[in-house]
Design a protein around this motif. Structure first.
Motif, mmCIF file in Angstrom:
data_model
loop_
_atom_site.group_PDB
_atom_site.id
_atom_site.type_symbol
_atom_site.label_atom_id
_atom_site.label_comp_id
_atom_site.label_asym_id
_atom_site.label_seq_id
_atom_site.Cartn_x
_atom_site.Cartn_y
_atom_site.Cartn_z
ATOM 1 N N GLY A 1 106.652 -83.999 -104.724
ATOM 2 C CA GLY A 1 107.072 -82.684 -105.192
ATOM 3 C C GLY A 1 106.948 -81.634 -104.098
ATOM 4 O O GLY A 1 107.843 -80.815 -103.896
ATOM 5 N N LYS A 2 105.843 -81.684 -103.360
ATOM 6 C CA LYS A 2 105.638 -80.702 -102.290
ATOM 7 C C LYS A 2 106.630 -80.927 -101.162
ATOM 8 O O LYS A 2 107.167 -79.978 -100.594
ATOM 9 N N ALA A 3 106.841 -82.190 -100.836
ATOM 10 C CA ALA A 3 107.769 -82.513 -99.755
ATOM 11 C C ALA A 3 109.185 -82.069 -100.129
ATOM 12 O O ALA A 3 109.895 -81.480 -99.316
ATOM 13 N N TYR A 4 109.553 -82.331 -101.373
ATOM 14 C CA TYR A 4 110.886 -81.945 -101.838
ATOM 15 C C TYR A 4 111.070 -80.425 -101.771
ATOM 16 O O TYR A 4 112.104 -79.927 -101.343
ATOM 17 N N ARG A 5 110.040 -79.699 -102.205
ATOM 18 C CA ARG A 5 110.123 -78.243 -102.170
ATOM 19 C C ARG A 5 110.334 -77.731 -100.745
ATOM 20 O O ARG A 5 111.106 -76.815 -100.502
ATOM 21 N N LYS A 6 109.661 -78.386 -99.809
ATOM 22 C CA LYS A 6 109.767 -77.981 -98.414
ATOM 23 C C LYS A 6 111.215 -78.112 -97.925
ATOM 24 O O LYS A 6 111.758 -77.204 -97.297
ATOM 25 N N LEU A 7 111.820 -79.239 -98.223
ATOM 26 C CA LEU A 7 113.205 -79.450 -97.791
ATOM 27 C C LEU A 7 114.163 -78.517 -98.514
ATOM 28 O O LEU A 7 115.115 -78.007 -97.923
ATOM 29 N N SER A 8 113.885 -78.318 -99.782
ATOM 30 C CA SER A 8 114.736 -77.439 -100.580
ATOM 31 C C SER A 8 114.671 -76.013 -100.037
ATOM 32 O O SER A 8 115.689 -75.344 -99.855
ATOM 33 N N ASP A 9 113.453 -75.533 -99.730
ATOM 34 C CA ASP A 9 113.277 -74.188 -99.163
ATOM 35 C C ASP A 9 113.978 -74.067 -97.821
ATOM 36 O O ASP A 9 114.571 -73.041 -97.508
ATOM 37 N N LEU A 10 113.889 -75.145 -97.067
ATOM 38 C CA LEU A 10 114.510 -75.158 -95.748
ATOM 39 C C LEU A 10 116.020 -74.954 -95.861
ATOM 40 O O LEU A 10 116.596 -74.111 -95.184
ATOM 41 N N LEU A 11 116.639 -75.695 -96.749
ATOM 42 C CA LEU A 11 118.080 -75.570 -96.927
ATOM 43 C C LEU A 11 118.432 -74.183 -97.450
ATOM 44 O O LEU A 11 119.405 -73.570 -97.005
ATOM 45 N N TYR A 12 117.605 -73.691 -98.366
ATOM 46 C CA TYR A 12 117.868 -72.371 -98.935
ATOM 47 C C TYR A 12 117.855 -71.307 -97.832
ATOM 48 O O TYR A 12 118.753 -70.471 -97.755
ATOM 49 N N SER A 13 116.838 -71.344 -96.969
ATOM 50 C CA SER A 13 116.782 -70.351 -95.895
ATOM 51 C C SER A 13 117.939 -70.508 -94.929
ATOM 52 O O SER A 13 118.475 -69.530 -94.438
ATOM 53 N N LEU A 14 118.304 -71.743 -94.668
ATOM 54 C CA LEU A 14 119.454 -71.971 -93.795
ATOM 55 C C LEU A 14 120.694 -71.319 -94.378
ATOM 56 O O LEU A 14 121.448 -70.641 -93.672
ATOM 57 N N GLN A 15 120.876 -71.514 -95.653
ATOM 58 C CA GLN A 15 122.064 -70.957 -96.312
ATOM 59 C C GLN A 15 122.057 -69.430 -96.271
ATOM 60 O O GLN A 15 123.097 -68.795 -96.149
ATOM 61 N N GLN A 16 120.866 -68.839 -96.401
ATOM 62 C CA GLN A 16 120.770 -67.384 -96.348
ATOM 63 C C GLN A 16 121.086 -66.877 -94.947
ATOM 64 O O GLN A 16 121.823 -65.924 -94.761
ATOM 65 N N LEU A 17 120.490 -67.557 -93.977
ATOM 66 C CA LEU A 17 120.578 -67.099 -92.601
ATOM 67 C C LEU A 17 121.983 -67.224 -92.039
ATOM 68 O O LEU A 17 122.426 -66.408 -91.248
ATOM 69 N N VAL A 18 122.687 -68.242 -92.494
ATOM 70 C CA VAL A 18 124.001 -68.508 -91.928
ATOM 71 C C VAL A 18 124.975 -67.388 -92.278
ATOM 72 O O VAL A 18 125.967 -67.172 -91.595
ATOM 73 N N LEU A 19 124.654 -66.639 -93.323
ATOM 74 C CA LEU A 19 125.510 -65.518 -93.710
ATOM 75 C C LEU A 19 125.541 -64.463 -92.619
ATOM 76 O O LEU A 19 126.480 -63.687 -92.513
ATOM 77 N N TYR A 20 124.464 -64.430 -91.816
ATOM 78 C CA TYR A 20 124.383 -63.408 -90.773
ATOM 79 C C TYR A 20 124.683 -63.976 -89.395
ATOM 80 O O TYR A 20 124.502 -63.315 -88.391
ATOM 81 N N ALA A 21 125.128 -65.234 -89.365
ATOM 82 C CA ALA A 21 125.343 -65.875 -88.072
ATOM 83 C C ALA A 21 126.536 -65.252 -87.355
ATOM 84 O O ALA A 21 127.507 -64.861 -87.986
ATOM 85 N N ASN A 22 126.438 -65.152 -86.039
ATOM 86 C CA ASN A 22 127.566 -64.639 -85.263
ATOM 87 C C ASN A 22 128.608 -65.750 -85.090
ATOM 88 O O ASN A 22 128.408 -66.882 -85.510
#
Length: 508
Positions: free
Chosen positions: A344-365
């Motif tokens: 469960g903890k490992a899954y959350r880590k990967l899920s959070d990682l993808l979520y942040s990636l998706q957020q950050l990519v909105l601001y990518a140049n």
RNA sequence: GGUGACAUGGCCGAGAGGCUAGGCACGGGUCUGCAACACCCUUUACGGGGGUUCGAAUCCCUCUGUCACCUCCA
């Protein structure tokens, strides 16, 4: 590894997967017998081969995936129980029509599988919907001389079959060895040999599910349905047949025998029904197999709700999926609360990682590939994931690769300068690769956004803070809360009893 | 009895002749009002005994232990 290799139980080796008729692929999985709720053990083949289904589609194959529903129960206990059907037994216990039992547990199975993000198969045939096909198949086998009729029942003649084809190649058994195991058993008078198995069973009048056949009223045997349904939709020889290890013998062995006896009687070389046979291992609990007969199983619903004495807490469906994918499908996997919690903890880590990636990519140049060595990161990730899944569906290794970029990305996330210096398209590529593997192929979804219950809790909290402000005569803060909420279309209504809230989307 | 697997660090689990799998937990630290997250450091394993090899967790032999199938089971 550029192409998919699968471990074929028939040959006991890994071999490059090549479809009979590309780009089409036919795969079959022995589905559940619907006389009870699905347990953790049912989740393993469904999830493991769901990944195969997803990956084949991702590779561009047109896959016809057939997963049956067994709604004529297999015999509950042939020796002791006068051959009572599982479904019928359950129906009697609950005073229901057998089809009511089947319907209820089929629905329940779908609910559980949907929760686990197991894709619905292309065709989900029911055994009771294919009685004519089963009868025709039995007739073929009889006509080819590999079966005999006895008192309204039909049995497969294993010894006769073994003269033309080796029986037991899938499970590595020899007829002589099998005979030794049977010496202690008695009864079974109708059978010419204890090795023989029923293709059709004569029904007694009390038997609730029965059909007309050339041999009188009865019901199909325990293995014929899968041969009938798989070959009906996939052809007499097809690409991939999968199932749990415990089905290898006698079920899959019987399927092979039936298919050869019916479709390839004169060829001498056996076609084995499917070219590739895949078997996933069992899930154990305290080192012991989890099974209905052992009564040590945990249903998926219990797992999701935590409502079982062996469970310390509830585990979300995605955690269960992740737990299963973190091991290789051919290894045994031991259940424990610690293992599930860690997953469960490992899954959350990967899920959070993808979520942040998706957020950050909105601001990518928009900087494209500029030779920056950082491009190697998503490219390597993609290549490594591909290599691992191609190596007999090594999902555990795919997950390890996904973790491999977590440190790089989390560091990046905290370093604005470094982030700004990055070609933005790298992030887009990264998101693309991550979504492909995490979501599309492994079938893992992001942790769910806040639900209604959470919103209710949050509103309660906001209202209580506003109440405190009012008591402190801090009306500015109290009004600010009300105005800000109004901007979100949430209206606060003070009353003598307390504060209520309502949501009304504005009509534009 | 027959057949087939498997034994990896505190736990779960990949790997399969030389190159740190990974996750979780533990300990120390950075960050932080506190906490969480994140990051850094630490911990280095392949059941016992033989053998092959320059080198074995990985190949061979052997012993021990565990499990599965042989009856419905995913």
């Amino acid at each position: 590894m550029n192409s998919l290799q699968l471990y074929n139980t028939l040959t006991r080796t890994k071999a490059i997967f090549e479809p009979l008729n590309p780009p089409f692929v036919g795969m079959y999985l022995c589905g559940p017998t619907v006389y009870g709720y699905a347990h953790l053990g049912h989740a393993r083949p469904a999830i493991s081969f769901d990944v195969l289904f997803r990956y084949l589609k991702h590779q561009g194959y047109q896959v016809r995936y057939v997963r049956n529903i067994t709604d004529v129960g297999h015999l509950a206990d042939e020796v002791n129980d006068r051959g009572e059907d599982k479904l019928i037994r359950q129906a009697k216990l609950e005073q229901l029509e057998p089809m009511e039992v089947a319907q209820r547990f089929t629905d329940a199975y779908h609910i559980d599988m949907d929760a686990l993000e197991v894709l619905r198969p292309s065709i989900e045939p029911r055994a009771t919907g294919h009685i004519p096909e089963q009868i025709r198949l039995i007739q073929e086998i009889l006509a080819n001389g590999f079966a005999y009729e006895a008192h309204g029942s039909v049995y497969f003649n294993v010894r006769k079959y073994n003269e033309s084809y080796p029986y037991g190649t899938l499970s590595g058994r020899k007829i002589e060895d099998l005979m030794e195991g049977y010496r202690t058993l008695e009864g079974q008078d109708e059978k010419q040999s204890p090795l023989d198995f029923a293709l059709w069973k004569k029904a007694t009048p009390e038997h609730l599910m029965q059909w007309d056949s050339p041999w009188g009223r009865g019901y199909p045997g325990w293995h014929i349905e899968c041969t009938a349904m798989s070959t009906r939709y996939l052809g007499t020889t097809f690409d991939i047949h999968c199932g749990g290890l415990d089905l290898m013998f006698p079920h899959h062995e019987a399927e092979i025998a039936q298919a050869n006896a019916a479709f390839h009687p004169c060829e001498g070389t056996h076609r084995n029904e499917a070219r590739t046979w895949l078997h996933c291992n069992l899930i154990t609990i305290n080192g012991q197999k989890m099974g209905k007969s052992l009564n040590n199983f945990i249903t998926l619903q219990q797992l999701f709700t935590g409502n079982h004495p062996a469970l310390e807490r509830a585990y979300a469906p995605m955690v269960v999926r992740f737990f299963i994918l973190q091991s290789h499908y051919r290894s045994t996997l031991d259940f424990s609360n610690d293992a599930l919690t860690a997953a469960g903890k490992a899954y959350r880590k990967l899920s959070d990682l993808l979520y942040s990636l998706q957020q950050l990519v909105l601001y990518a140049n928009d900087v494209e590939d500029d030779g920056n060595p950082v491009w190697e990161i998503p490219r390597n990730l993609e290549k490594n994931c591909l290599d691992s899944i191609n190596d007999d569906l090594n999902t555990a290794k795919v997950i390890a690769h996904l973790f491999g970029v977590s440190t790089w990305f989390n560091t990046l996330k905290q370093d604005v300068k470094l982030l700004q210096s990055l070609p933005g398209q790298v992030l887009k590529k990264m998101v693309n690769v991550y979504e492909t593997w995490f979501q599309e192929i492994l079938g893992l979804q992001l942790i769910e956004p806040p639900s209604k219950e959470i919103l209710a809790g949050v509103m309660e909290l906001v209202i209580s803070f506003r109440q405190q402000a009012k008591l402190a005569k801090d009306y500015a803060s109290a009004d600010k809360i009300r105005e800000e909420l109004q901007l979100l279309n949430i209206t606060l209504k003070d009353s003598r009893e307390g504060t209520y809230w309502s949501y009304e989307p504005k009509q534009e």
